[in-house]
Design a protein around this motif. Structure first.
Motif, PDB file in Angstrom:
ATOM      1  N   LEU A  62      41.086  90.509 -46.394  1.00 25.50           N
ATOM      2  CA  LEU A  62      42.056  89.912 -45.463  1.00 25.50           C
ATOM      3  C   LEU A  62      41.656  88.488 -45.081  1.00 25.50           C
ATOM      4  O   LEU A  62      42.520  87.610 -44.979  1.00 25.50           O
ATOM      5  N   LEU A  63      40.369  88.264 -44.886  1.00 29.97           N
ATOM      6  CA  LEU A  63      39.908  86.914 -44.552  1.00 29.97           C
ATOM      7  C   LEU A  63      40.162  85.950 -45.709  1.00 29.97           C
ATOM      8  O   LEU A  63      40.550  84.796 -45.499  1.00 29.97           O
ATOM      9  N   ARG A  64      39.943  86.429 -46.943  1.00 29.32           N
ATOM     10  CA  ARG A  64      40.216  85.589 -48.117  1.00 29.32           C
ATOM     11  C   ARG A  64      41.700  85.269 -48.220  1.00 29.32           C
ATOM     12  O   ARG A  64      42.096  84.138 -48.512  1.00 29.32           O
ATOM     13  N   ILE A  65      42.536  86.285 -47.986  1.00 33.44           N
ATOM     14  CA  ILE A  65      43.989  86.073 -48.032  1.00 33.44           C
ATOM     15  C   ILE A  65      44.415  85.079 -46.956  1.00 33.44           C
ATOM     16  O   ILE A  65      45.231  84.182 -47.215  1.00 33.44           O
ATOM     17  N   GLU A  66      43.852  85.214 -45.763  1.00 34.60           N
ATOM     18  CA  GLU A  66      44.174  84.291 -44.668  1.00 34.60           C
ATOM     19  C   GLU A  66      43.809  82.856 -45.055  1.00 34.60           C
ATOM     20  O   GLU A  66      44.580  81.928 -44.837  1.00 34.60           O
ATOM     21  N   LYS A  67      42.629  82.679 -45.651  1.00 36.44           N
ATOM     22  CA  LYS A  67      42.189  81.349 -46.064  1.00 36.44           C
ATOM     23  C   LYS A  67      43.130  80.772 -47.123  1.00 36.44           C
ATOM     24  O   LYS A  67      43.527  79.612 -47.053  1.00 36.44           O
ATOM     25  N   GLU A  68      43.506  81.604 -48.098  1.00 43.79           N
ATOM     26  CA  GLU A  68      44.419  81.137 -49.144  1.00 43.79           C
ATOM     27  C   GLU A  68      45.781  80.771 -48.573  1.00 43.79           C
ATOM     28  O   GLU A  68      46.401  79.790 -49.002  1.00 43.79           O
ATOM     29  N   LYS A  86      46.362  79.654 -45.527  1.00 42.81           N
ATOM     30  CA  LYS A  86      46.206  78.384 -44.811  1.00 42.81           C
ATOM     31  C   LYS A  86      46.195  77.222 -45.796  1.00 42.81           C
ATOM     32  O   LYS A  86      46.836  76.188 -45.559  1.00 42.81           O
ATOM     33  N   GLU A  87      45.467  77.385 -46.912  1.00 38.10           N
ATOM     34  CA  GLU A  87      45.415  76.323 -47.921  1.00 38.10           C
ATOM     35  C   GLU A  87      46.794  76.093 -48.529  1.00 38.10           C
ATOM     36  O   GLU A  87      47.210  74.950 -48.749  1.00 38.10           O
ATOM     37  N   SER A  88      47.522  77.174 -48.796  1.00 33.04           N
ATOM     38  CA  SER A  88      48.870  77.045 -49.355  1.00 33.04           C
ATOM     39  C   SER A  88      49.794  76.341 -48.376  1.00 33.04           C
ATOM     40  O   SER A  88      50.591  75.482 -48.759  1.00 33.04           O
ATOM     41  N   LYS A  89      49.673  76.694 -47.101  1.00 31.14           N
ATOM     42  CA  LYS A  89      50.499  76.064 -46.073  1.00 31.14           C
ATOM     43  C   LYS A  89      50.213  74.563 -45.992  1.00 31.14           C
ATOM     44  O   LYS A  89      51.131  73.748 -45.914  1.00 31.14           O
ATOM     45  N   LEU A 140      51.763  68.940 -47.142  1.00 30.06           N
ATOM     46  CA  LEU A 140      51.514  67.653 -47.793  1.00 30.06           C
ATOM     47  C   LEU A 140      52.621  67.321 -48.789  1.00 30.06           C
ATOM     48  O   LEU A 140      53.082  66.184 -48.872  1.00 30.06           O
ATOM     49  N   LEU A 141      53.038  68.327 -49.526  1.00 29.55           N
ATOM     50  CA  LEU A 141      54.128  68.136 -50.487  1.00 29.55           C
ATOM     51  C   LEU A 141      55.407  67.732 -49.761  1.00 29.55           C
ATOM     52  O   LEU A 141      56.116  66.818 -50.192  1.00 29.55           O
TER      53      LEU A 141
END
Length: 46
Positions: free
Chosen positions: A13-19, A21-24, A29-30
């Motif tokens: 779950l922590l890894r998914i949360e980090k991913e 956040k990075e995607s967001k 930026l896009l």
């Protein structure tokens, strides 16, 4: 559920949360880049 399974799920779950956040951040930026392009295109046309 044993402690090992709970720990694995927590890590996942922590890894998914980090991913997420990075995607967001990437999408924001896009979006900013698109906004700049749109403004430039609008000024260029006007």
């Amino acid at each position: 559920m044993n402690q090992k399974k709970i720990d694995e799920m927590t890590e996942l779950l922590l890894r998914i949360e980090k991913e997420l956040k990075e995607s967001k951040q990437s999408l924001e930026l896009l979006n900013k880049s698109i906004d700049k392009y749109d403004k430039y295109a609008f000024l260029n046309v006007s």
